[in-house]
Design a protein around this motif. Structure first.
Motif, PDB file in Angstrom:
ATOM      1  N   THR A  31       0.830  -1.215   0.000  1.00  0.00           N
ATOM      2  CA  THR A  31       0.000   0.000   0.000  1.00  0.00           C
ATOM      3  C   THR A  31       0.859   1.257   0.000  1.00  0.00           C
ATOM      4  O   THR A  31       0.398   2.327   0.361  1.00  0.00           O
ATOM      5  CB  THR A  31      -0.921   0.016   1.235  1.00  0.00           C
ATOM      6  N   LYS A  32       2.095   1.122  -0.428  1.00  0.00           N
ATOM      7  CA  LYS A  32       3.015   2.248  -0.395  1.00  0.00           C
ATOM      8  C   LYS A  32       3.160   2.897  -1.763  1.00  0.00           C
ATOM      9  O   LYS A  32       3.145   2.228  -2.795  1.00  0.00           O
ATOM     10  CB  LYS A  32       4.394   1.796   0.098  1.00  0.00           C
TER      11      LYS A  32
ATOM     12  N   LYS B  69      -1.791  15.471   4.389  1.00  0.00           N
ATOM     13  CA  LYS B  69      -0.652  14.566   4.354  1.00  0.00           C
ATOM     14  C   LYS B  69      -0.705  13.711   3.088  1.00  0.00           C
ATOM     15  O   LYS B  69      -1.781  13.370   2.618  1.00  0.00           O
ATOM     16  CB  LYS B  69      -0.654  13.653   5.578  1.00  0.00           C
TER      17      LYS B  69
ATOM     18  N   ARG C  77      -1.148  10.884   0.735  1.00  0.00           N
ATOM     19  CA  ARG C  77      -1.837   9.602   0.858  1.00  0.00           C
ATOM     20  C   ARG C  77      -0.805   8.487   0.722  1.00  0.00           C
ATOM     21  O   ARG C  77       0.057   8.529  -0.164  1.00  0.00           O
ATOM     22  CB  ARG C  77      -2.910   9.497  -0.216  1.00  0.00           C
ATOM     23  N   LYS C  78      -0.916   7.494   1.560  1.00  0.00           N
ATOM     24  CA  LYS C  78       0.116   6.467   1.683  1.00  0.00           C
ATOM     25  C   LYS C  78       0.464   5.808   0.359  1.00  0.00           C
ATOM     26  O   LYS C  78       1.628   5.529   0.074  1.00  0.00           O
ATOM     27  CB  LYS C  78      -0.327   5.416   2.701  1.00  0.00           C
ATOM     28  N   ASN C  79      -0.558   5.535  -0.478  1.00  0.00           N
ATOM     29  CA  ASN C  79      -0.272   4.808  -1.718  1.00  0.00           C
ATOM     30  C   ASN C  79      -0.067   5.715  -2.922  1.00  0.00           C
ATOM     31  O   ASN C  79       0.037   5.236  -4.051  1.00  0.00           O
ATOM     32  CB  ASN C  79      -1.393   3.813  -2.018  1.00  0.00           C
TER      33      ASN C  79
ATOM     34  N   ASN D 261       7.389  15.795   1.645  1.00  0.00           N
ATOM     35  CA  ASN D 261       6.301  15.013   1.052  1.00  0.00           C
ATOM     36  C   ASN D 261       6.474  14.784  -0.442  1.00  0.00           C
ATOM     37  O   ASN D 261       5.994  13.786  -0.991  1.00  0.00           O
ATOM     38  CB  ASN D 261       4.962  15.688   1.287  1.00  0.00           C
TER      39      ASN D 261
END
Length: 470
Positions: free
Chosen positions: A317-318, A358, A360-362, A453
């Motif tokens: 999920t990265k 932030k 999004r993780k993916n 980021n």
């Protein structure tokens, strides 16, 4: 991934992936109909075609760009070369596709093609991936849909579309057109008015709700429950990655779109591609050479292209750091590399809907990213990822990923262009537009800033209107 069998299903039918072959420029092979092309390669010692047919039975070769006739492509390339002094076009007639309908050893076919003296490059074209993106939201459960569309709110929460609506052109009113390229749409959704084109292609059933969600973000108009897109008066059209000949061909879809757009219009690419690593990481569509060249042709012609960054890794999920991506050993997505190639597109990442935003993780990230948009909790049309079936009045309350983010940035771009046209009687070129959308002075920074980021800023229409469009 390069595998022995490259087949998928679309609407219950067998779909074969294809190899894209680029021969060295100006070898002057035929570029008309498939029969002529196959006969030419059969009777000329080019890539040992007869030998390949004996080994890989059932393969066929055809031109890659099928929607426009050669004279049309020549005209657009000529115009682009005159309007953009930095544009160095390839020979579009050197791109071909090799397709098949039975199981073959793709790896071996690629190896043989890449060894041929006439072949500049060869690669496996991606199959039908899910677009870069919930809970269904039914209109009988809502009071005012608009109140849930918080991405329309002022900064730092949203992009402040509500402020833009008070400025002439800010709601998309004007002559600016945009085209959404992806795989499917609910064409008769009650909140969206869209137009097919002669080159729209095939509307793929399983992706209809995704396309409707994208268009809802941009141009939704629902008088019953109040849902409204960022630019509800925008003029929207659709072109499918599934071309009229039944092939999945993003590069051709872009070239087909170019024929309907002019300087200052907007082209949205709601798609992503995977690389050939075991991890099957997802990337922007310009990763594929022919697609990159089609995008570059569009931007050289003055068309603003909005491109989703892609949703990370299929095995996790990265998100992926685009700075480190290598294609044939070259860092083509890293602006600080000597190998960097700039398509001119605006590449969009996804961030959280809550402020401070932030990453999004993916979501993919990197120095090439220009800006970000909401990547979750986006209320819009359609029931994605569920199916609306025969219903034409469904909505979702959690459209997500770089799909929703790219749709939001497209709405911003349309608003900016329409205001510019109304106020100054001119349009912004793609480089000007990208500079405004990615400018720290005109946007909301992410929680940890651009350097950490690596997703740029979220454009703020109020700041843009008050400062950049004076």
């Amino acid at each position: 991934m390069e595998s022995k069998t490259n087949k998928d299903k679309r609407n219950g039918e067998s779909i074969c992936f294809r190899l894209i072959v680029k021969f060295y420029d100006h070898l002057c092979f035929p570029y008309h109909d498939a029969k002529e092309i196959n006969e030419f390669f059969l009777h000329h010692d080019i890539i040992s075609w007869q030998q390949l047919l004996n080994i890989f039975q059932g393969i066929k070769i055809n031109k890659l760009f099928t929607s426009l006739i050669p004279d049309q492509i020549i005209a657009w390339v000529d115009k682009a070369s005159k309007s953009d002094s930095t544009y160095k076009p390839p020979d579009f007639f050197s791109y071909y596709s090799i397709s098949w309908t039975c199981e073959i050893n793709t790896r071996e076919l690629l190896r043989r093609l890449r060894k041929d003296k006439n072949v500049e490059l060869a690669y496996l074209q991606n199959g039908p991936l899910h677009p870069p993106s919930v809970r269904a939201l039914h209109d009988d459960t809502m009071h005012t849909l608009n109140s849930y569309q918080e991405y329309l709110n002022p900064s730092p929460q949203g992009i402040n579309a509500r402020y833009a609506w008070g400025v002439h052109g800010g709601d998309g009113q004007g002559s600016v057109q945009f085209i959404d390229i992806e795989q499917g749409w609910i064409e008769d959704h009650k909140s969206i008015f869209i137009k097919r084109l002669t080159t729209t292609g095939i509307n793929c059933e399983k992706f209809k709700d995704h396309g409707s969600a994208v268009l809802g973000v941009i141009m939704m108009q629902d008088k019953e429950i109040g849902g409204q897109g960022i630019t509800p008066k925008a003029k929207g059209h659709i072109i499918s990655q599934w071309r009229p000949d039944g092939t999945l061909n993003t590069a051709d879809a872009i070239v087909a779109a170019i024929d309907h757009l002019r300087f200052g219009d907007i082209l949205l690419l709601e798609a992503q591609v995977s690389d050939t690593t075991p991890a099957n990481r997802l990337w922007p569509v310009e990763l594929e050479e022919a697609t990159y060249q089609a995008i570059r042709l569009a931007t050289a012609l003055g068309i603003t292209v909005i491109e989703a960054a892609g949703n990370g890794n299929l095995a996790s999920t990265k998100g992926n750091n685009m700075d480190f991506f290598r294609l044939r050993g070259k860092e083509i997505l890293n602006p600080e590399s000597l190998d960097f190639r700039d398509s001119g597109a605006v590449i969009v990442a996804a961030a959280s809907s809550t402020s401070p935003h932030k990453r999004r993780k993916n979501s993919n990230y990197g120095k090439r990213i220009n800006c970000y948009g909401w990547g979750d909790n986006v209320v819009t049309a359609g029931s994605y990822p569920r199916s609306s079936g025969t219903a034409r009045n469904r909505y979702t309350m959690n459209f997500s990923g770089t799909s929703s983010a790219a749709a939001i940035i497209t709405g911003v771009a349309i608003s900016v262009q329409c205001i510019m046209e109304a106020k100054q009687k001119r349009r912004l070129g793609p480089i000007e537009m990208r500079a405004i959308l990615s400018n720290d002075l005109y946007g909301t920074p992410s929680a940890n800033g651009r350097l950490v980021n690596k997703i740029g800023v979220m454009p703020d229409l109020k700041k843009i209107i008050d400062n950049a469009l004076k």
